[in-house]
Write a protein that holds these residues in place. Structure first.
Motif, short mmCIF file in Angstrom:
data_model
loop_
_atom_site.label_atom_id
_atom_site.label_comp_id
_atom_site.label_asym_id
_atom_site.label_seq_id
_atom_site.Cartn_x
_atom_site.Cartn_y
_atom_site.Cartn_z
N GLY A 183 0.82 -1.21 0.00
CA GLY A 183 0.00 0.00 0.00
C GLY A 183 0.85 1.26 0.00
N VAL A 184 0.24 2.35 0.39
CA VAL A 184 0.90 3.65 0.49
C VAL A 184 0.76 4.13 1.93
CG1 VAL A 184 0.75 6.08 -0.17
CG2 VAL A 184 0.58 4.30 -1.91
N ASP A 185 1.85 4.66 2.50
CA ASP A 185 1.80 5.20 3.86
C ASP A 185 1.73 6.72 3.80
OD1 ASP A 185 2.02 2.64 4.76
OD2 ASP A 185 4.09 2.81 5.48
N TYR A 186 0.74 7.27 4.53
CA TYR A 186 0.60 8.72 4.65
C TYR A 186 0.95 9.13 6.08
CZ TYR A 186 -2.19 8.66 0.32
OH TYR A 186 -2.63 8.49 -0.96
N ALA A 187 1.83 10.10 6.22
CA ALA A 187 2.18 10.61 7.55
C ALA A 187 1.06 11.52 8.05
CB ALA A 187 3.49 11.38 7.48
N ALA A 188 0.69 11.35 9.31
CA ALA A 188 -0.35 12.20 9.93
C ALA A 188 -0.30 12.00 11.44
CB ALA A 188 -1.73 11.85 9.39
N GLY A 189 -0.82 12.97 12.17
CA GLY A 189 -0.78 12.90 13.62
C GLY A 189 -1.91 12.06 14.20
N PHE A 205 -2.60 2.69 3.48
CA PHE A 205 -3.77 2.71 2.61
C PHE A 205 -3.56 1.77 1.43
CE2 PHE A 205 -5.79 4.72 -1.19
CZ PHE A 205 -7.12 4.56 -0.82
N GLU A 206 -4.56 0.93 1.14
CA GLU A 206 -4.46 -0.01 0.03
C GLU A 206 -5.69 0.08 -0.87
OE1 GLU A 206 -3.84 -4.04 1.26
OE2 GLU A 206 -2.10 -3.56 2.52
N ILE A 207 -5.49 -0.26 -2.12
CA ILE A 207 -6.60 -0.51 -3.05
C ILE A 207 -6.54 -1.98 -3.43
CG2 ILE A 207 -7.47 -0.11 -5.39
CD1 ILE A 207 -8.18 2.15 -3.59
#
Length: 447
Positions: free
Chosen positions: A351-357, A431-433
């Motif tokens: 998937g893709v990793d998004y940085a967030a708090g 996050f994955e599709i």
């Protein structure tokens, strides 16, 4: 590398100083030595950072390993509990069938006993009738009477009639005797059947009692396993709390490294197969439920139409034509092969990793139906939204859910919150599709 840097520095210094003043060889050597020391310090810092990135914190790795072991234990317990529940269901059905069988046999036994009783009564009557005829014949000396009766005949016709009467009498006696034999034979068969039915009932009752004992043992074992599962789930929650507290307590530099590492899931065949299976099963269940819902709505419409009324159907979330980012934040790890942030080898990132708090809302990339919301050792709290046509999106490491199983969600609707549950070292979204359960590059969908 150090030699190249040293030569570069020496050449630079010499070139720069020649036009201005005479070179002091000792000063240059000192400068070179200082630069080499700085390089050594930087190399050591780089090595330390790499080591920190690889380990972050031994206690954190220990917690992550314990989370994984606990989750595996929970998975095994759930599997065992499901197996036991299935065994209990089967055994309960078998016991119910045995009870019905016993009831049928006992009802048949009652009928058989009634038939035997009637036949015994008929046998008694026939035996009494035959006995009375025998006694009467004995008292009247029937043989002499028969001969006398025939001799007294006045004509051939009279003789024939008397002889016919006597034959009928004898034939009647034979009929009675044959009937008695038949009744006796039938009684023997019926009594054998009755005995077989009684034996069968006794055997089934014995088996029933044994199955009941086994069932109670299974239920007791199931309750113990459920209690163990509850303890493991509580332990799992405690580990997640402990991990979060540990991450919150890291230094700023350690926290930055941890957040950069973020997702350290084990991408393996077993996990991939499990996710694909779960998605396919959930999508099939959702499809059946949707078909049932539509059938119910159609039936209601027809009923309302026949009654001259109208029916109002709740509006489903409006379909979206594209996909949006589930959260704002930079991508820290893209889809595809990458150097594993902890183990250092090449592994596939699904998937893709998004940085967030922590606590930042996560939204659905497209409208759809929530088909899964659960915990997994690797994914932590994760949710899957089915968008139709075999396409689903997966959101992992959530701190909590804002939508539940079966709920229809709109594009952009909050469905969860950023966290670091599962095998994660910092708050972020994995996050994955998925297309028919198989992962695809999310960047091909989310522009």
């Amino acid at each position: 590398m150090k030699k190249k840097i040293t030569m570069f520095l020496v050449t630079t210094l010499l070139t720069a100083s020649v036009p201005v003043f005479a070179v002091n060889t000792g000063d240059i050597k000192d400068q070179v030595n200082d630069n080499n020391e700085k390089i050594d310090v930087l190399e050591q810092k780089k090595s330390d950072l790499q080591e920190n990135k690889k380990v972050i914190n031994s206690e954190l790795n220990s917690i992550l390993e314990e989370i994984k072991n606990t989750s595996n234990s929970i998975t095994n317990l759930n599997s065992s509990i499901q197996s036991k529940e299935e065994n209990i269901r089967i055994k309960t059905d078998e016991i119910a069938e045995m009870i019905l069988k016993i009831q049928e046999i006992e009802a048949d036994i009652v009928v058989q006993k009634e038939r035997i009783s009637k036949q015994e009564e008929e046998l008694r009557k026939q035996e009494e009738l035959l006995a009375s005829r025998v006694r009467a014949a004995y008292k009247s000396n029937s043989v002499n009477n028969i001969i006398f009766t025939l001799i007294e005949s006045t004509s051939i016709v009279d003789f024939t009639e008397r002889l016919s009467f006597i034959e009928r009498m004898v034939s009647k006696d034979h009929e009675i005797m044959e009937l008695i034999d038949s009744i006796i034979s039938t009684l023997e068969v019926e009594r054998e059947k009755l005995e077989a039915s009684q034996n069968a009932a006794s055997e089934i009752k014995l088996s029933l009692e044994q199955d009941r004992v086994t069932l109670e043992d299974e239920k007791s074992s199931l309750e113990r396993q459920k209690a163990t599962l509850e303890r493991e789930l509580d332990n799992q929650k405690s580990l997640e709390v402990e991990k979060k507290a540990l991450l919150d307590g890291l230094s700023a530099e350690e926290r930055r490294i941890a957040n950069d590492i973020g997702d350290i899931m084990e991408e393996n065949a077993a996990l991939e197969a499990e996710i694909q299976k779960l998605i396919r099963e959930a999508q099939e269940t959702a499809r059946r439920e949707e078909e049932a819902r539509r059938a119910a709505e159609e039936a209601k419409k027809q009923e309302e139409s026949q009654n001259g009324g109208s029916v109002s159907v709740p509006e489903a979330p409006k379909p979206s034509t594209g996909y949006i980012r589930p959260v704002n934040g930079r991508i820290t790890s893209p889809y595809g092969y990458r150097v594993h942030p902890v183990y250092g080898d090449r592994r596939f990132h699904t998937g893709v990793d998004y940085a967030a708090g922590y606590g930042v809302p996560v939204v659905s990339t497209k409208s759809g139906t929530v088909i899964l919301a659960k915990y997994h050792a690797s994914y932590g709290n994760y949710m899957i939204v089915d968008h139709g046509d075999g396409i689903a999106s997966l959101y992992a490491h959530l701190s909590g859910f804002a939508a539940s199983y079966g709920q229809k969600v709109s594009q952009g609707q909050t469905i969860g919150y950023i966290g670091s549950t599962g095998t994660s070292t910092g708050p972020h979204l994995h996050f994955e599709i998925r297309v028919n359960g198989v992962h695809r590059n999310p960047s091909d969908y989310v522009k």
